[in-house]
Design an enzyme around this catalytic site. Structure first.
Site, PDB file in Angstrom:
ATOM      1  N   ASP A  94       0.894  -1.420  -0.099  1.00 32.35           N
ATOM      2  CA  ASP A  94       0.105  -0.064  -0.057  1.00 32.35           C
ATOM      3  C   ASP A  94       0.774   1.420   0.033  1.00 32.35           C
ATOM      4  O   ASP A  94       1.945   1.166   0.487  1.00 32.35           O
ATOM      5  CB  ASP A  94      -1.080  -0.071   1.084  1.00 32.35           C
ATOM      6  CG  ASP A  94      -0.473  -0.175   2.663  1.00 32.35           C
ATOM      7  OD1 ASP A  94       0.660  -0.698   2.728  1.00 32.35           O
ATOM      8  OD2 ASP A  94      -0.614   0.639   3.387  1.00 32.35           O
ATOM      9  N   GLU A 159       0.053  -1.294   5.595  1.00 35.46           N
ATOM     10  CA  GLU A 159       1.025  -0.807   6.608  1.00 35.46           C
ATOM     11  C   GLU A 159       0.675   0.718   6.764  1.00 35.46           C
ATOM     12  O   GLU A 159       0.925   1.012   8.034  1.00 35.46           O
ATOM     13  CB  GLU A 159       2.563  -1.058   5.991  1.00 35.46           C
ATOM     14  CG  GLU A 159       3.610  -0.558   6.743  1.00 35.46           C
ATOM     15  CD  GLU A 159       3.937   0.903   6.939  1.00 35.46           C
ATOM     16  OE1 GLU A 159       4.563   1.328   7.908  1.00 35.46           O
ATOM     17  OE2 GLU A 159       3.348   1.619   6.165  1.00 35.46           O
TER      18      GLU A 159
HETATM   19 ZN   LIG Z   1       6.503   2.522   4.457  1.00 40.63          ZN
END
Ligand SMILES: [Zn+2]
Length: 407
Positions: A94, A159
């Site tokens: 992401d 994340e």
């Molecule tokens: Zn990162």
């Protein structure tokens, strides 16, 4: 190693191609208006298979708000000579939103190569990690050289928005993927020379203080109990009191002491001539890891009672978010192997650091898995005109390959 390094050096075009394809597929979390990581992950699976990295496993965290109803976590394995431990390289699929479009010189979702750099959203954070880890694994596969350690490329979701569908989910639902003694490198943070290895983080507490007094006309403070005034005093007392009590120093960290910073303030009365009966503020506390959340909160409670007595108010303290994490030992194998690789490949003498804020490394460390965060980056992440240096992709790949090949 010479052959492997030569192979990696020949991969510049491949690195640019991968970065270009990955950047085209904005893997934004549904919580920031995106579709999630599925398109990016499917592309990656396909690309890896085509290039001979075909031992793939996918673990999808269910998320009804994401495309396909899932947030994918992908593992690509290259078998090593040793049965254990495995060498994991964990990067994230992401990215964060582009932010204000006017601040970009080029389209954020089109990778642009210029002067040895690639610009675009995500090219550094964390596609540099994705691409360098793939090149390291690809070198062994293409040259038909078996690494000493089994390489596990782990591409995780989510994340940037808390990891509930990423590494946190994976550890809660597929913990057995990770074995005792496994080595984990997270190429998601570092410095321009590749000399800092992050092994620890501070204990984080976001404290909310809600002060309840009673409202009155500002001309008659004697008729009320000023929650703003009591809150202001509490801010100063908390900062002084906590920093004095938790005063240890640890030069692993920058700054080397525990910090206590008042930050957000909620609005109280809309007009100037009313004494507020209600006041809310927040404090961001980052304590050295030798201190626990519990003891810091208990001390904050003690300080609070003094303010309550003096101003006749009631104060409710709560932890909005808190995290304490284990540190990876300076003597752990992954630290030694990475230091040796940096010295050999980059000619760099590494030093260990701790950081103030919460990374994905903490999830693994909390499970007792030794984890280091390292990469060679200019730290343009999350900024407009994010870029990565192509040379760094290749040299980081060599460092990773060197670790996988260490006897
Ligand atoms: Zn990162």
């Amino acid at each position: 190693m010479r052959k492997i390094f030569e192979f990696i050096d020949s991969c510049e075009d491949l690195a640019v191609e991968l970065q270009t394809e990955l950047t085209k597929r904005p893997a934004l979390s549904p919580s920031v208006g995106g579709e999630g990581e599925l398109d990016k992950c499917l592309f990656l699976e396909d690309w890896l298979r085509k290039h001979g990295i075909d031992n793939l496993e996918r673990y999808d965290a269910p998320d009804p708000n994401a495309k396909g109803g899932v947030r994918p976590n992908l593992i690509a394995s290259v078998a090593g000579k040793k049965a254990a431990p495995c060498f994991w390289i964990m990067s994230h699929l992401d990215v964060v939103p582009a932010g204000e479009a006017a601040l970009w010189n080029t389209d954020p979702w089109t990778a642009v190569k210029k002067d040895g750099r690639i610009a675009g959203r995500g090219v550094e954070d964390d596609q540099q990690g994705i691409v360098s880890s793939i090149l390291a694994a690809l070198a062994f596969v293409k040259l038909k050289i078996q690494p000493e350690y089994t390489i596990k490329l782990l591409f995780i979701a989510d994340e940037e928005c808390g990891s509930a569908f990423g590494i946190d989910w994976l550890l809660k639902n597929k913990r057995s993927l990770f074995k005792d003694g496994d080595l984990v490198l997270v190429p998601d943070g570092g410095d321009p020379a590749g000399e800092t290895i992050e092994i620890a983080e501070k204990t984080l507490i976001w404290l909310k203080a809600h002060t309840k007094g009673s409202q009155a006309h500002a001309a008659h403070p004697e008729h009320g109990r000023n929650a703003c005034l009591a809150g202001a005093d509490l801010i100063l007392r908390l900062r002084k009191g906590l920093m004095e009590k938790f005063s240890a120093r640890d030069n692993l960290f920058e700054p080397d002491y525990s910090t206590v910073e008042p930050t957000k303030k909620e609005a109280n009365v809309p007009n100037i001539n009313t004494i507020p009966g209600d006041d809310v503020f927040y404090v961001d506390i980052r304590a050295l890891p030798c201190y626990t959340k519990r003891e810091i909160f208990d001390e904050a409670e003690r300080i609070k009672h003094g303010v309550e007595r003096e101003y006749g108010v009631e104060i409710e303290l709560s932890i909005v978010e808190g995290h304490e994490s284990q540190s990876t030992s300076a003597d752990s194998p992954i630290v030694k192997m990475l230091s040796a690789a940096c010295k050999q490949v980059l000619g760099v003498k590494t030093r260990l650091v701790g950081i103030g804020g919460n990374t994905v490394g903490a999830f693994l460390r909390d499970e007792g898995i030794d984890t280091v965060v390292w990469s060679t980056v200019d730290c343009s992440l999350h900024q407009p005109n994010e870029y990565c240096i192509i040379k760094n992709i290749l040299s980081d790949a060599k460092v990773m390959a060197h670790i996988a090949a260490q006897k």
